[in-house]
Enzyme design. Structure first.
Site: not given
Ligand code: MRU
Length: 482
Positions: A135, A330, A341
């Site tokens: 995110a 996110d 996720k």
């Molecule tokens: O689909 P992605 O790899 O972009 O998902 C990322 C996540 O779910 C992370 O846990 C989230 O972005 C939070 S912290 C960077």
């Protein structure tokens, strides 16, 4: 068998070498510690004072978390018979004039390569295809990507420029709908444009204002993530006789965030503070961000960790082998419900069953007060081939029907605390989140900010050898402008 949907021409280059070993590495580490003491940011920015410098500071901070003394390996030529993962971390994004270089996270941990984009629509493609993901990282990259198009529209007529910029912003926002940081960052850059005047004749003023806002976002993110890691470290209770066993999901380190990371930023702060931690790394089906990226980052950082299948988490909790769960987010709705996720919700339910504290680590920029609850968060559904194939190898009968939601929602009553750059927020979440958002806004307004710090610059940015390398003109990906 390879993934049949992947028909795009490669736009790859080996990643440039990491920061030098020896004195360079020591310096980078010292800077990292100063960040946690809270003075790196304004000090460093005051000395070098420019947008590129801020991004370089971010990169150095991230490199210092990982191993800056290791050497980057780019491309298949360097891969021995038993392939070893490449080392030599770079920030997931960096810039040279007119070009945004993104570490191609689809290829890690096998190959460390960068992918170049030059417009907002190419940036949207890279975000949609998860060349860059996480995110906070896609927020910053989306903001910069939009400025690339604004830069190209300096001499465009006002009505055409407005159509181009609005179309580009929409394409970026729609690239990944769940992570609110992307929409938030793009809307901030668009607000800077509107403030100059959406039909202003002055294309230079528009491009410069948008650029300044994107730089401010990167600047603030660096500071926010450092604060978050510090608060998270204070929250953890470390056993005296053994490491603290933290279970994490997906990837929340520098690759996902651009800077220190969220959940993994806390882990790495603990490691750097000399506190013993051991991380259970969920592999994170179907895209394997845990296995491919978190395990790679932790290995370079020297943090002890063990990779587990997602489905083993319950067994470990039942055995009393998990002390705390730490995940990212996110989008956090106004009532504290949190999208992260897919698989995070399952962990939260198991944690409640076994009395394991469940922490979400996220910057306040991930809080979306305009979204009242989890049911209102859009959940991205991704393509079937991410489930039918594992890294190009078919694992199910072709044409099997697939459902592939990329995120799920954890209800706030399963969350022990939200670790943020404004401290740890606990139930009642609606009040706690609203107050934290207000505090962060005040902090933003009262801080000298990027514009003030960069205006005080006394010296131009020293050229960075690896960033100055001229890139050979690659084929431009066939991305349709909307
Ligand atoms: O689909 P992605 O790899 O972009 O998902 C990322 C996540 O779910 C992370 O846990 C989230 O972005 C939070 S912290 C960077």
């Amino acid at each position: 068998m390879t993934d049949p949907t992947d028909t795009r021409p490669p736009e790859a280059e080996p990643a440039p070498p990491a920061a030098p070993a020896g004195d360079g590495a020591d310096l980078a580490r010292r800077r990292f510690f100063r960040q946690f003491a809270g003075d790196l940011f304004h000090g460093a920015a005051g000395v070098v004072g420019a947008a590129q410098a801020i991004q370089r500071v971010s990169a150095e901070a991230a490199s210092a978390i990982l191993d800056p003394s290791s050497v980057a390996i780019g491309g298949a030529a360097a891969v021995p018979v038993v392939p070893a993962p490449p080392t030599g971390f770079r920030t997931p994004f960096r810039e040279t004039p007119g070009v945004l270089h993104l570490v191609d996270q689809r290829k890690l941990p096998d190959v460390l390569e960068e992918y170049r984009v030059r417009t907002a629509s190419e940036t949207a493609f890279a975000i949609r295809e998860m060349i860059v993901r996480g995110a906070p990282a896609i927020g910053q990259v989306g903001a910069i990507g939009l400025t690339l198009t604004a830069d190209k529209a300096r001499t465009t007529r006002p009505y055409a420029r407005r159509a181009t910029l609005r179309g580009a912003a929409k394409t970026l926002i729609n690239a990944r709908p769940t992570a609110v940081n992307l929409r938030w960052a793009v809307e901030r850059v668009m607000a800077a444009y509107e403030a100059v005047g959406d039909l202003s004749e002055d294309g230079d003023a528009i491009a410069d204002a948008m650029r300044a806002e994107a730089d401010t976002i990167v600047f603030e993110t660096t500071e926010d993530h450092g604060r978050l890691a510090t608060f998270g470290l204070e929250e953890l209770t470390f056993p005296e006789d053994r490491p603290l066993r933290i279970l994490t999901h997906c990837n929340t380190g520098p690759l996902a965030c651009g800077q220190f990371g969220t959940a993994l930023g806390v882990v790495q702060a603990a490691h750097h503070a000399g506190r013993a931690v051991h991380v259970w790394v969920d592999e994170t089906r179907p895209y394997l961000q845990g296995a491919r990226l978190t395990a790679w980052e932790l290995a370079q950082a020297g943090v002890p960790h063990t990779l587990i299948p997602d489905v083993a988490a319950g067994h470990l909790m039942a055995n009393g082998e998990v002390d705390a769960i730490l995940v990212g987010a996110d989008r956090i709705a106004a009532n504290g419900d949190t999208a992260n996720k897919v698989g995070t919700y399952t962990l939260a339910v198991l944690a409640a069953r076994h009395g394991v504290p469940f922490f979400v680590a996220a910057p306040i920029s991930t809080v979306d007060l305009a979204t009242p609850d989890g049911a209102s968060i859009p959940i991205e559904e991704r393509k079937a081939n991410e489930v039918l194939f594992v890294r190009g190898v078919s694992i199910a009968p072709p044409d099997t029907e697939v459902r592939n939601p990329a995120f799920d929602v954890t209800p706030s009553d399963l969350i022990t605390g939200i670790v943020s750059d404004e401290g740890v927020i606990r139930a009642p979440f609606p009040e706690g989140l609203a107050e934290a958002v207000a505090r962060r806004e005040l902090r933003r307004k009262s801080a000298p900010g990027f514009a003030a710090v960069s205006a005080a610059a006394i010296a131009p940015v020293a050229p960075v050898a690896d960033a100055e390398e001229p890139a050979p003109p690659p084929p431009t990906p066939a991305v349709v402008e909307s």
